[in-house]
Design an enzyme around this catalytic site. Structure first.
Site, PDB file in Angstrom:
ATOM      1  N   ASP A 139      42.349  28.284  31.881  1.00 24.97           N
ATOM      2  CA  ASP A 139      41.714  28.776  30.789  1.00 24.97           C
ATOM      3  C   ASP A 139      40.171  28.530  31.125  1.00 24.97           C
ATOM      4  OD1 ASP A 139      44.306  27.578  30.415  1.00 24.97           O
ATOM      5  OD2 ASP A 139      44.083  27.608  28.346  1.00 24.97           O
TER       6      ASP A 139
ATOM      7  N   GLU B 236      41.512  32.877  27.213  1.00 24.92           N
ATOM      8  CA  GLU B 236      41.553  32.918  25.724  1.00 24.92           C
ATOM      9  C   GLU B 236      40.651  31.854  25.119  1.00 24.92           C
ATOM     10  OE1 GLU B 236      44.425  30.935  23.403  1.00 24.92           O
ATOM     11  OE2 GLU B 236      44.079  29.087  24.526  1.00 24.92           O
ATOM     12  N   ASN B 237      39.648  30.979  25.909  1.00 27.54           N
ATOM     13  CA  ASN B 237      39.049  30.274  25.423  1.00 27.54           C
ATOM     14  C   ASN B 237      37.504  30.518  25.767  1.00 27.54           C
ATOM     15  OD1 ASN B 237      41.201  28.012  25.931  1.00 27.54           O
ATOM     16  ND2 ASN B 237      40.526  28.064  23.762  1.00 27.54           N
TER      17      ASN B 237
ATOM     18  N   ASN C  22      47.332  31.260  22.510  1.00 27.29           N
ATOM     19  CA  ASN C  22      47.222  31.095  20.868  1.00 27.29           C
ATOM     20  C   ASN C  22      45.916  31.431  20.195  1.00 27.29           C
ATOM     21  OD1 ASN C  22      46.431  28.379  22.445  1.00 27.29           O
ATOM     22  ND2 ASN C  22      46.136  27.742  20.497  1.00 27.29           N
ATOM     23  N   HIS C  23      44.783  31.422  21.046  1.00 26.78           N
ATOM     24  CA  HIS C  23      43.358  31.998  20.432  1.00 26.78           C
ATOM     25  C   HIS C  23      43.274  33.427  20.609  1.00 26.78           C
ATOM     26  CE1 HIS C  23      42.208  28.086  19.128  1.00 26.78           C
ATOM     27  NE2 HIS C  23      42.581  27.420  20.343  1.00 26.78           N
TER      28      HIS C  23
ATOM     29  N   HIS D 192      51.790  29.630  28.373  1.00 20.82           N
ATOM     30  CA  HIS D 192      50.946  29.289  27.732  1.00 20.82           C
ATOM     31  C   HIS D 192      51.475  28.370  26.935  1.00 20.82           C
ATOM     32  CE1 HIS D 192      46.468  28.851  26.557  1.00 20.82           C
ATOM     33  NE2 HIS D 192      46.766  28.895  25.533  1.00 20.82           N
TER      34      HIS D 192
ATOM     35  N   HIS E 253      47.124  26.045  28.864  1.00 23.13           N
ATOM     36  CA  HIS E 253      46.856  25.489  27.454  1.00 23.13           C
ATOM     37  C   HIS E 253      46.412  24.056  27.438  1.00 23.13           C
ATOM     38  CE1 HIS E 253      47.175  25.161  23.262  1.00 23.13           C
ATOM     39  NE2 HIS E 253      47.988  24.255  23.369  1.00 23.13           N
TER      40      HIS E 253
ATOM     41  N   HIS F 110      44.300  22.425  29.521  1.00 20.10           N
ATOM     42  CA  HIS F 110      43.158  22.185  29.980  1.00 20.10           C
ATOM     43  C   HIS F 110      43.045  21.279  31.015  1.00 20.10           C
ATOM     44  CE1 HIS F 110      40.976  24.845  26.640  1.00 20.10           C
ATOM     45  NE2 HIS F 110      42.191  25.227  27.013  1.00 20.10           N
TER      46      HIS F 110
END
Length: 272
Positions: A8, A39-40, A67-68, A155, A180, A182
């Site tokens: 991520d 996604e982040n 999820n983001h 994820h 997810h 991290h």
């Protein structure tokens, strides 16, 4: 085939470090395929189209989300147009974008990339196991098959769910990689059936933080249990974290796996 997956990307620190490093990593490791979870990437929440374009231009062959995925709403029309940008396959039918894509590499070989999201301690989505099974049904991997290799970015929060996914499809995927949390795990391995696995690739971001976020406000939330200022990414030097996998041509399965950690605060690791 030589595959690199980067965990991520968190905020400017993570995305700038990964974008700058990708061309050199492709050359140094003789990479054939690079997949990046982003996604982040946008201030810690979501991905903007210009950031996706920069990653693809730097050398990413595919980008996965989680999820983001929809935190930056301008990604919705872009994901419909860009097949190399994937969101979790087990979102309900009618969700924009796609969760699996066969990506054609620079040398003409094809890799199936799948993005799925777990359900333990996560959003209540459709069954990721059956969704992955459906994505694999149309393909045969290895010499004479429809694809040369396959990568699943799972994820998910729970390591048990990630391990269950990997063992369920051992021998059917080149790589099952968790994202997810991290935090890079130390369980990188080639499973008995030939699928490479690691519970979590970790993040590309500043590790002087709380999973990539500024440690002051993030820590305060645990002390007071009262929502405070919106969390912001830490902006110190990033550690680029990921996993390197080498596969054989005949089967598309993994023969070697090694972690990658470069820059920043963590112990350094570079595949030979």
């Amino acid at each position: 085939m030589r595959i690199l997956f980067l965990g991520d990307l968190v905020g400017r620190s993570g995305r700038d470090a990964a974008t700058a490093a990708l061309p050199g990593l492709r050359e140094r490791l003789a990479l054939d395929c690079v997949v990046v979870n982003a996604e982040n990437a946008s201030h810690g929440f979501g991905l903007a189209p210009d950031m996706a374009r920069a990653l693809l231009a730097a050398g990413a062959d595919a980008i996965t989300l989680g999820n983001h995925a929809w935190d930056r709403r301008e990604i919705i029309p872009y994901i419909e147009q860009e097949p190399r940008l994937l969101r979790p396959i087990n979102y309900p039918p009618g969700t924009p974008g796609r969760g699996a894509q066969v990506v054609e590499l620079r040398d003409g070989r094809r890799v199936l990339v799948i993005n799925a999201m777990g359900r333990l301690f996560m959003e209540p989505l459709d069954d990721p196991f059956r969704a992955v099974q459906g994505a694999l049904a149309a393909h045969r991997m290895g010499a004479g098959g429809t694809i040369a290799a396959s990568v699943l970015d799972f994820h998910a929060e729970a390591s048990s769910e990630k391990l269950a996914m990997a063992h369920s499809f051992d021998g059917k995927l080149s790589l099952v990689i968790g994202t997810h949390t991290h935090v890079p795990t130390a369980d990188h391995q080639v499973l008995p059936g030939g699928t490479a696995f690691m519970s979590d690739a970790g993040m590309c971001g500043d590790y002087d933080s709380v999973i990539g976020m500024d440690k002051g406000n993030a820590s305060l939330r645990f002390w007071k249990k009262v929502p405070g200022e919106r969390l912001a990414p830490a902006e110190g030097e990033a550690t680029i974290c990921g996993l390197f996998v080498e596969t054989e041509d005949a089967s598309g399965l993994a023969t070697r796996v090694a972690p990658l950690r470069m820059g920043g605060r963590l112990s350094q690791a570079m595949p030979d």
